[in-house]
Design a protein around this motif. Structure first.
Motif, PDB file in Angstrom:
ATOM      1  N   ARG A   1       0.913  -1.534  -0.061  1.00 56.53           N
ATOM      2  CA  ARG A   1       0.041  -0.044  -0.016  1.00 56.53           C
ATOM      3  C   ARG A   1       0.868   1.380   0.092  1.00 56.53           C
ATOM      4  N   VAL A   2       0.488   2.301  -1.024  1.00 55.85           N
ATOM      5  CA  VAL A   2       1.146   3.440  -0.960  1.00 55.85           C
ATOM      6  C   VAL A   2       0.199   4.640  -0.711  1.00 55.85           C
ATOM      7  N   VAL A   3       0.468   5.585   0.099  1.00 61.09           N
ATOM      8  CA  VAL A   3      -0.351   6.732   0.299  1.00 61.09           C
ATOM      9  C   VAL A   3       0.640   7.893  -0.165  1.00 61.09           C
ATOM     10  N   HIS A   4       0.068   8.782  -0.948  1.00 62.26           N
ATOM     11  CA  HIS A   4       0.615   9.930  -1.368  1.00 62.26           C
ATOM     12  C   HIS A   4      -0.285  11.152  -1.080  1.00 62.26           C
ATOM     13  N   ILE A   5       0.164  12.213  -0.865  1.00 61.80           N
ATOM     14  CA  ILE A   5      -0.607  13.550  -0.462  1.00 61.80           C
ATOM     15  C   ILE A   5      -0.037  14.651  -1.329  1.00 61.80           C
ATOM     16  N   TRP A   6      -1.024  15.178  -2.226  1.00 58.55           N
ATOM     17  CA  TRP A   6      -0.625  16.369  -3.149  1.00 58.55           C
ATOM     18  C   TRP A   6      -1.204  17.726  -2.660  1.00 58.55           C
ATOM     19  N   ALA A   7      -0.548  18.768  -2.480  1.00 60.65           N
ATOM     20  CA  ALA A   7      -1.110  19.894  -1.940  1.00 60.65           C
ATOM     21  C   ALA A   7      -1.378  20.719  -3.196  1.00 60.65           C
ATOM     22  N   TYR A   8      -2.664  21.670  -3.144  1.00 57.70           N
ATOM     23  CA  TYR A   8      -3.058  22.610  -4.170  1.00 57.70           C
ATOM     24  C   TYR A   8      -3.421  23.884  -3.364  1.00 57.70           C
ATOM     25  N   ARG A   9      -3.483  24.972  -4.033  1.00 54.81           N
ATOM     26  CA  ARG A   9      -3.818  26.172  -3.510  1.00 54.81           C
ATOM     27  C   ARG A   9      -5.378  26.177  -3.199  1.00 54.81           C
ATOM     28  N   ASP A  10      -6.031  25.685  -4.020  1.00 55.53           N
ATOM     29  CA  ASP A  10      -7.347  25.531  -3.807  1.00 55.53           C
ATOM     30  C   ASP A  10      -7.944  24.606  -4.785  1.00 55.53           C
ATOM     31  N   TYR A  11      -9.515  24.505  -4.825  1.00 56.64           N
ATOM     32  CA  TYR A  11     -10.161  23.725  -5.789  1.00 56.64           C
ATOM     33  C   TYR A  11     -10.053  24.096  -7.263  1.00 56.64           C
ATOM     34  N   THR A  12      -9.792  25.171  -7.453  1.00 51.12           N
ATOM     35  CA  THR A  12      -9.649  25.631  -8.777  1.00 51.12           C
ATOM     36  C   THR A  12      -8.173  25.317  -9.368  1.00 51.12           C
ATOM     37  N   HIS A  13      -7.396  25.394  -8.635  1.00 44.91           N
ATOM     38  CA  HIS A  13      -5.893  24.828  -8.680  1.00 44.91           C
ATOM     39  C   HIS A  13      -5.825  23.139  -8.978  1.00 44.91           C
ATOM     40  N   PHE A  14      -6.596  22.829  -8.334  1.00 48.08           N
ATOM     41  CA  PHE A  14      -6.609  21.200  -8.362  1.00 48.08           C
ATOM     42  C   PHE A  14      -7.324  20.715  -9.712  1.00 48.08           C
ATOM     43  N   ASP A  15      -8.462  21.668  -9.942  1.00 50.85           N
ATOM     44  CA  ASP A  15      -9.069  21.249 -11.391  1.00 50.85           C
ATOM     45  C   ASP A  15      -8.028  21.516 -12.446  1.00 50.85           C
ATOM     46  N   GLN A  16      -7.547  22.850 -12.561  1.00 56.60           N
ATOM     47  CA  GLN A  16      -6.713  22.971 -13.578  1.00 56.60           C
ATOM     48  C   GLN A  16      -5.426  22.267 -13.673  1.00 56.60           C
ATOM     49  N   ALA A  17      -4.801  21.861 -12.607  1.00 57.03           N
ATOM     50  CA  ALA A  17      -3.446  21.150 -12.625  1.00 57.03           C
ATOM     51  C   ALA A  17      -3.970  19.727 -12.970  1.00 57.03           C
ATOM     52  N   ARG A  18      -4.947  19.115 -12.594  1.00 60.13           N
ATOM     53  CA  ARG A  18      -5.427  17.905 -12.715  1.00 60.13           C
ATOM     54  C   ARG A  18      -5.703  17.769 -14.424  1.00 60.13           C
ATOM     55  N   GLN A  19      -6.308  18.597 -14.985  1.00 58.11           N
ATOM     56  CA  GLN A  19      -6.661  18.624 -16.356  1.00 58.11           C
ATOM     57  C   GLN A  19      -5.256  18.692 -17.233  1.00 58.11           C
ATOM     58  N   ALA A  20      -4.248  19.596 -16.680  1.00 56.94           N
ATOM     59  CA  ALA A  20      -3.080  19.858 -17.387  1.00 56.94           C
ATOM     60  C   ALA A  20      -2.105  18.225 -17.338  1.00 56.94           C
ATOM     61  N   VAL A  21      -2.232  17.864 -16.273  1.00 58.57           N
ATOM     62  CA  VAL A  21      -1.277  16.742 -16.048  1.00 58.57           C
ATOM     63  C   VAL A  21      -1.936  15.677 -16.880  1.00 58.57           C
ATOM     64  N   ARG A  22      -2.956  15.471 -16.895  1.00 52.32           N
ATOM     65  CA  ARG A  22      -3.695  14.330 -17.700  1.00 52.32           C
ATOM     66  C   ARG A  22      -3.267  14.599 -19.219  1.00 52.32           C
ATOM     67  N   SER A  23      -3.234  15.877 -19.521  1.00 53.42           N
ATOM     68  CA  SER A  23      -3.252  16.034 -21.156  1.00 53.42           C
ATOM     69  C   SER A  23      -1.536  16.136 -21.433  1.00 53.42           C
ATOM     70  N   ASP A  24      -0.838  16.117 -20.582  1.00 55.60           N
ATOM     71  CA  ASP A  24       0.717  16.280 -20.600  1.00 55.60           C
ATOM     72  C   ASP A  24       1.204  14.940 -21.394  1.00 55.60           C
ATOM     73  N   PRO A  25       1.849  15.038 -22.553  1.00 53.38           N
ATOM     74  CA  PRO A  25       2.406  13.912 -22.920  1.00 53.38           C
ATOM     75  C   PRO A  25       3.553  13.068 -22.287  1.00 53.38           C
ATOM     76  N   ARG A  26       4.072  13.717 -21.296  1.00 53.25           N
ATOM     77  CA  ARG A  26       4.713  12.743 -20.481  1.00 53.25           C
ATOM     78  C   ARG A  26       4.028  11.956 -19.502  1.00 53.25           C
ATOM     79  N   TRP A  27       2.766  12.307 -19.416  1.00 54.64           N
ATOM     80  CA  TRP A  27       1.856  11.498 -18.347  1.00 54.64           C
ATOM     81  C   TRP A  27       1.439  10.209 -19.312  1.00 54.64           C
ATOM     82  N   VAL A  28       0.842  10.727 -20.146  1.00 56.60           N
ATOM     83  CA  VAL A  28       0.337   9.737 -21.206  1.00 56.60           C
ATOM     84  C   VAL A  28       1.460   8.722 -21.774  1.00 56.60           C
ATOM     85  N   ASN A  29       2.558   9.203 -22.314  1.00 61.57           N
ATOM     86  CA  ASN A  29       3.444   8.386 -23.162  1.00 61.57           C
ATOM     87  C   ASN A  29       4.740   7.830 -21.918  1.00 61.57           C
ATOM     88  N   ASP A  30       4.966   8.541 -21.030  1.00 66.24           N
ATOM     89  CA  ASP A  30       6.125   7.933 -20.227  1.00 66.24           C
ATOM     90  C   ASP A  30       5.348   7.313 -18.767  1.00 66.24           C
TER      91      ASP A  30
END
Length: 162
Positions: free
Chosen positions: A99-128
């Motif tokens: 079991r692994v537990v990791h915790i990621w910090a975000y400024r607020d919910y807006t940052h969470f939503d924007q960063a999540r979308q950006a990470v998921r569409s980044d080629p490094r996430w998808v390809n690597d």
């Protein structure tokens, strides 16, 4: 605030959050809860600053090192590029193993939503990253957590331009 107010998830209707509906007001960083059967807002609202995305993964036996290597080499630098800070990283020694537990910090919910979308569409996430962890995770649980008023975060403050 009326039900047409912008929601943090980007939808036009409140998001279901347990037995309540969750509506995020981006104009002043407030979460407003409303009854899920009537869409009428309660009188409760709380101001939030930093939020924490706590992820718990159960891995296949023997997959821990490969998973940690993929996070260290790809996911961590990638998330940092979008202003996401690692607030905690743990794996079991005694108890439910693999079991692994990791915790990621975000400024607020807006940052969470924007960063999540950006990470998921980044080629490094998808390809690597995704090809390296595919098949390693058996189960995933994700929770958004808030810090108590007596907890002083060790995560550096997140700036707007991060």
């Amino acid at each position: 605030m009326d039900p047409g107010t912008k929601i943090w998830s980007g939808s036009k209707k409140p998001s279901i959050c347990g037995e309540f509906l969750l509506n995020y007001d981006t104009s002043n960083s407030r979460v407003i809860f409303c009854m899920n059967d009537s869409f009428s807002y309660s009188h409760f609202s709380w101001r939030f600053s930093m939020i924490y995305d706590m992820r718990t993964y159960d891995l296949n036996p023997g997959a821990l090192q490969a998973y940690m290597d993929a996070v260290r080499e790809v996911a961590l630098p990638l998330r940092e590029d979008y202003g996401v800070k690692l607030a905690g990283w743990y794996y079991t020694d005694i108890g439910k193993l693999n079991r692994v537990v990791h915790i990621w910090a975000y400024r607020d919910y807006t940052h969470f939503d924007q960063a999540r979308q950006a990470v998921r569409s980044d080629p490094r996430w998808v390809n690597d990253y995704l090809p390296r962890v595919k098949g390693l995770v058996v189960r995933q649980q994700d929770q958004i957590m808030l810090a108590s008023d007596f907890f002083e975060s060790r995560v550096p403050a997140l700036s707007e331009d991060a």
